[in-house]
Design a protein around this motif. Structure first.
Motif, PDB file in Angstrom:
ATOM      1  N   HIS A 145       4.134  40.175  40.982  1.00  0.00           N
ATOM      2  CA  HIS A 145       4.768  39.158  41.366  1.00  0.00           C
ATOM      3  C   HIS A 145       4.753  39.002  42.938  1.00  0.00           C
ATOM      4  O   HIS A 145       5.268  39.794  43.644  1.00  0.00           O
ATOM      5  CB  HIS A 145       6.054  38.495  41.196  1.00  0.00           C
ATOM      6  CG  HIS A 145       5.969  38.114  39.763  1.00  0.00           C
ATOM      7  ND1 HIS A 145       5.606  37.101  39.094  1.00  0.00           N
ATOM      8  CD2 HIS A 145       6.649  38.980  38.580  1.00  0.00           C
ATOM      9  CE1 HIS A 145       5.759  37.329  37.563  1.00  0.00           C
ATOM     10  NE2 HIS A 145       6.179  38.306  37.264  1.00  0.00           N
ATOM     11  N   LEU A 146       4.005  38.090  43.662  1.00  0.00           N
ATOM     12  CA  LEU A 146       3.727  38.268  45.005  1.00  0.00           C
ATOM     13  C   LEU A 146       4.764  37.320  45.744  1.00  0.00           C
ATOM     14  O   LEU A 146       4.782  36.136  45.264  1.00  0.00           O
ATOM     15  CB  LEU A 146       2.266  37.880  45.288  1.00  0.00           C
ATOM     16  CG  LEU A 146       1.368  38.853  44.729  1.00  0.00           C
ATOM     17  CD1 LEU A 146      -0.324  38.396  44.991  1.00  0.00           C
ATOM     18  CD2 LEU A 146       1.338  40.240  45.305  1.00  0.00           C
ATOM     19  N   LYS A 147       5.208  37.738  47.115  1.00  0.00           N
ATOM     20  CA  LYS A 147       6.196  36.587  47.690  1.00  0.00           C
ATOM     21  C   LYS A 147       5.737  36.605  49.068  1.00  0.00           C
ATOM     22  O   LYS A 147       5.233  37.661  49.852  1.00  0.00           O
ATOM     23  CB  LYS A 147       7.588  37.323  47.508  1.00  0.00           C
ATOM     24  CG  LYS A 147       8.152  37.219  45.952  1.00  0.00           C
ATOM     25  CD  LYS A 147       9.477  37.518  46.006  1.00  0.00           C
ATOM     26  CE  LYS A 147       9.851  37.414  44.452  1.00  0.00           C
ATOM     27  NZ  LYS A 147      11.363  37.795  44.054  1.00  0.00           N
ATOM     28  N   TRP A 148       6.388  35.681  49.649  1.00  0.00           N
ATOM     29  CA  TRP A 148       6.195  35.104  51.038  1.00  0.00           C
ATOM     30  C   TRP A 148       7.489  34.558  51.528  1.00  0.00           C
ATOM     31  O   TRP A 148       7.710  33.668  50.960  1.00  0.00           O
ATOM     32  CB  TRP A 148       4.900  34.414  51.432  1.00  0.00           C
ATOM     33  CG  TRP A 148       5.132  33.791  52.691  1.00  0.00           C
ATOM     34  CD1 TRP A 148       5.538  32.767  53.461  1.00  0.00           C
ATOM     35  CD2 TRP A 148       4.367  34.539  54.037  1.00  0.00           C
ATOM     36  NE1 TRP A 148       5.040  32.630  54.636  1.00  0.00           N
ATOM     37  CE2 TRP A 148       4.373  33.881  54.976  1.00  0.00           C
ATOM     38  CE3 TRP A 148       3.837  36.025  54.010  1.00  0.00           C
ATOM     39  CZ2 TRP A 148       4.192  34.399  56.268  1.00  0.00           C
ATOM     40  CZ3 TRP A 148       3.598  36.507  55.221  1.00  0.00           C
ATOM     41  CH2 TRP A 148       3.645  35.802  56.136  1.00  0.00           C
ATOM     42  N   LYS A 149       8.145  35.065  52.434  1.00  0.00           N
ATOM     43  CA  LYS A 149       9.405  34.810  52.791  1.00  0.00           C
ATOM     44  C   LYS A 149      10.416  34.392  51.606  1.00  0.00           C
ATOM     45  O   LYS A 149      11.102  33.393  51.644  1.00  0.00           O
ATOM     46  CB  LYS A 149       9.425  33.696  53.906  1.00  0.00           C
ATOM     47  CG  LYS A 149       8.701  33.937  54.847  1.00  0.00           C
ATOM     48  CD  LYS A 149       8.533  32.776  55.911  1.00  0.00           C
ATOM     49  CE  LYS A 149       7.829  33.218  57.201  1.00  0.00           C
ATOM     50  NZ  LYS A 149       7.809  32.117  58.306  1.00  0.00           N
ATOM     51  N   GLY A 150      10.471  35.432  50.582  1.00  0.00           N
ATOM     52  CA  GLY A 150      11.421  35.075  49.377  1.00  0.00           C
ATOM     53  C   GLY A 150      10.668  34.325  48.473  1.00  0.00           C
ATOM     54  O   GLY A 150      11.715  34.263  47.330  1.00  0.00           O
ATOM     55  N   LYS A 151       9.877  33.655  48.510  1.00  0.00           N
ATOM     56  CA  LYS A 151       9.376  32.706  47.255  1.00  0.00           C
ATOM     57  C   LYS A 151       7.941  33.225  46.887  1.00  0.00           C
ATOM     58  O   LYS A 151       7.131  33.589  47.692  1.00  0.00           O
ATOM     59  CB  LYS A 151       8.925  31.291  48.360  1.00  0.00           C
ATOM     60  CG  LYS A 151       8.519  30.362  47.309  1.00  0.00           C
ATOM     61  CD  LYS A 151       8.223  28.803  47.943  1.00  0.00           C
ATOM     62  CE  LYS A 151       7.639  27.910  46.925  1.00  0.00           C
ATOM     63  NZ  LYS A 151       6.946  26.844  47.737  1.00  0.00           N
ATOM     64  N   GLU A 152       7.966  33.041  45.624  1.00  0.00           N
ATOM     65  CA  GLU A 152       6.873  33.514  44.743  1.00  0.00           C
ATOM     66  C   GLU A 152       5.648  32.630  45.206  1.00  0.00           C
ATOM     67  O   GLU A 152       5.633  31.504  45.151  1.00  0.00           O
ATOM     68  CB  GLU A 152       7.015  33.315  43.464  1.00  0.00           C
ATOM     69  CG  GLU A 152       6.048  34.226  42.600  1.00  0.00           C
ATOM     70  CD  GLU A 152       6.481  34.455  41.180  1.00  0.00           C
ATOM     71  OE1 GLU A 152       5.447  34.494  40.250  1.00  0.00           O
ATOM     72  OE2 GLU A 152       7.636  35.016  40.668  1.00  0.00           O
TER      73      GLU A 152
END
Length: 172
Positions: A145-152
């Motif tokens: 699962h990839l995240k950016w600033k805590g969001k998937e």
């Protein structure tokens, strides 16, 4: 003295003929010299469900950069104008260290032609956390699962195979 199928320990002063052929001696030598090294094969199967968009007029052109313990291994080919794609690209690692200490990092990026590529998100896989649980030597189609600033923001589906390769030394 018991019957040893016609074989006996040589008596003092007795000459014993060597019954090992040169081929057998060489073959025995090769077996004694056999050495293995660990090779890891990492396969990126797909990129899925990318929700983060950095392009104004088109969809993203995603690709994955892979690192093992911060060492850059390579990148997949960019997929054009899509949020989900089949990739099927393999990367190989030969390691001198215990492979269970390897931590993989997956950076999902958007290829840009006019500016630097944009980072969409990232995910991690600690090989020790999976392989220490048993004698498994492969991890098949694992979803990262990839995240950016805590969001998937999407997923990478990948596999890892641990293989023992026989090392053949050059003849001297």
């Amino acid at each position: 003295m018991g019957n040893n199928n016609g074989h006996h320990e040589p008596l003092e002063g007795e000459t014993v003929e060597n019954t090992t052929s040169p081929d057998e001696t060489q073959e025995q030598g090769l077996c004694e010299e056999k050495r293995y090294e660990t090779v890891l094969r990492i396969v990126i199967h797909s990129i899925r469900n990318i929700t983060r968009d950095t392009d104004l007029l088109t969809k993203v052109d995603p690709f994955v950069e892979i690192r093992a313990n911060s060492i850059f291994l390579g990148a997949t080919k960019p997929q054009i104008n899509t949020t989900t794609a089949i990739v099927e690209e393999a990367f190989y690692i030969k390691t001198e260290a215990d492979w269970r200490t390897i931590k993989l990092k997956f950076d999902l990026k958007d290829q840009d032609h006019m500016t630097n590529d944009d980072l969409l998100g990232h995910g991690y896989l600690d090989l020790g956390g999976y392989f220490d649980m048993g004698e498994e030597d492969s991890l098949i189609e694992q979803t990262i699962h990839l995240k950016w600033k805590g969001k998937e923001i999407g997923e990478v589906v990948m596999s890892v195979d641990v293989q023992k390769a026989i090392v053949i030394k050059a003849e001297e």
